[in-house]
Design an enzyme around this catalytic site. Structure first.
Site, short mmCIF file in Angstrom:
data_model
loop_
_atom_site.label_atom_id
_atom_site.label_comp_id
_atom_site.label_asym_id
_atom_site.label_seq_id
_atom_site.Cartn_x
_atom_site.Cartn_y
_atom_site.Cartn_z
N CYS A 88 -5.51 2.25 -5.62
CA CYS A 88 -4.95 3.14 -4.25
C CYS A 88 -6.14 4.31 -3.92
O CYS A 88 -5.92 5.27 -4.67
CB CYS A 88 -3.35 3.63 -4.53
SG CYS A 88 -2.74 4.38 -2.88
N CYS B 19 0.78 -1.32 -0.08
CA CYS B 19 0.06 0.02 -0.15
C CYS B 19 0.76 1.30 0.09
O CYS B 19 1.02 2.08 0.90
CB CYS B 19 -1.06 0.00 1.22
SG CYS B 19 -2.29 1.31 0.94
#
Length: 446
Positions: A374, A194
């Site tokens: 994202c 991430c």
């Protein structure tokens, strides 16, 4: 007393309590197991693919090797660190998340022996397989930065990280306690799961000091990143540069954290373009994204991995480049995609289809295009939804400009995505938003 005598004692009426029965069963070591499909890792990627395989091939054919009792939905850690969500909302018991048709061995891999189609676990179990899927994720290497673990474990050090359930709540506590001074956020010189999260918590902190604590003028916020760009996809990078400029956030690129000095509240950074140049900076609050890398077992599995310890796969099929009965997905592969849960979802579909093709002696036609997503949370009510492929070209699902901060995307990130994760993805039914993209953008993506 010999072993047979011990077993007779445990089987006797006097010692037949449930607790002792459970002990006698769980103390068995050095077992041999065999399966058709062995899944190494029960995180996001491992849970998704083991559920898909179990759904297709029924009971008794799948073994999942996973050491942890809890399964975390890690994308919530950013919101937990900002005080928006609670830690308890981010996890469930592992046994309730893994597929019921699969056999769970609560252990981790120690040795890979792909030439013999077997692995050995840390507790000494041997597992023979016909097909193996590796999904061990990334290991957090807090100890790679001198002084960091000491600082994180000291409640008074004002050093925190959203990347571990052990430290994520400290982020919110430290944020609330900060009355002013230097607030520094870091991005390490390593692969990162991430990769937008180090910025997300920074934006949420800035929003907190501006709109809730009302002391933004007393806080100097800096983002020190090892990367040469603020974000890899230009469309979203352009939007983020406007945000940091508007909100008076200092951004230093190619600057890597190499030491933390909790006694003096100092952080030491290195210029990656001139390694002899170092900077020592005073902090009042330091948020650290730790260096990350493959597990120790993968680092030692030279026949399965590249020189850096990542599983070598064909980036389109996710099949191992050397062993055709091995696939890998998620953060542990050398596939050059952004390491996100969305990527794991798309990869799980490709792995499932290509496994079926392999079993049926057909060509592997399912292709992973590098899709990753994202959701860049920029405040407590706004989010930029970045979606892109291997070439870092936008692959947007919705029929509007996703580089714009939107309330709808924030609500999706905060409320809809956790429900999707627990109820659809972990059960093997989510392959990413490709179908939605084709509906919303029929001419662009069909």
């Amino acid at each position: 007393m010999n072993m047979n005598s011990v077993l007779r004692v445990f089987k006797s009426k006097r010692y037949s309590s449930p607790a002792l029965r459970q002990f006698s069963m769980s103390s068995t070591r050095y077992d041999n197991h065999s399966c058709k499909f062995l899944v190494i890792g029960g995180g996001t990627a491992g849970c998704a693919i083991s559920s898909k395989i179990s759904n297709s091939y029924g009971s008794d054919g799948v073994i999942v090797l996973e050491p942890n009792n809890l399964h975390y939905y890690q994308p919530l850690f950013t919101l937990i660190g900002a005080g928006i969500k609670k830690l308890d909302s981010s996890h469930k018991e592992m046994k309730s998340v893994l597929p019921k048709k699969a056999k769970w061995i609560k252990d981790s891999v120690a040795v890979f022996e792909p030439e013999a189609n077997k692995v050995t676990s840390n507790e000494g179990h041997t597992i023979n397989y016909e097909y193996m899927i590796i999904s061990t994720g990334l290991q957090l290497n807090f100890n790679a930065i001198p002084g960091l673990e000491e600082a994180l474990n000291d409640d008074d050090s004002k050093v925190c990280s959203i990347y571990s359930p052990k430290y994520v709540t400290k982020t919110w506590t430290s944020m609330k306690d900060l009355n002013g001074g230097n607030l520094i956020f870091t991005y390490p010189n390593s692969p990162v799961k991430c990769p937008g999260a180090p910025q997300k918590i920074m934006y949420l902190a800035e929003d907190y000091f501006r709109n809730i604590a009302k002391n933004r003028n007393d806080v100097n916020i800096t983002y020190n990143s090892s990367l040469g760009v603020i974000f890899g996809v230009k469309k979203y990078a352009d939007a983020l540069w406007k945000i940091v400029k508007k909100r008076d956030i200092n951004v230093n690129l190619r600057r890597n954290l190499i030491e933390v000095k909790p006694d003096t509240s100092e952080a030491v950074f290195q210029n990656l373009d001139n390694l002899d140049e170092k900077f020592t900076v005073k902090y009042d609050l330091l948020h650290v994204t730790p260096p990350m890398g493959p597990s120790k077992a993968l680092l030692n599995a030279k026949s399965v991995t590249n020189a850096s310890g990542f599983v070598e796969v064909n980036k389109s099929t996710m099949q191992h480049v050397k062993f055709p009965n091995i696939f890998a997905l998620g953060d542990c592969t050398d596939s050059p995609n952004s390491k996100t849960a969305a990527a794991a979802a798309a990869q799980s579909c490709v792995v499932e289809k290509n496994l079926k093709s392999l079993l049926n002696k057909k060509s592997l036609d399912a292709v992973y295009d590098g899709y990753a997503s994202c959701p860049l949370v920029t405040s407590r009510n706004r989010c930029v939804l970045a979606e892109f492929d291997y070439s870092l070209n936008p692959m947007e699902t919705f029929p509007f400009n996703q580089a714009k901060e939107r309330l709808s995307m924030y609500i999706m990130k905060k409320d809809a995505m956790p429900l999707l994760y627990w109820n659809v993805m972990t059960k093997g039914y989510w392959n990413g938003p490709e179908i939605m993209r084709k509906i919303f953008n029929p001419f662009k993506f069909n």
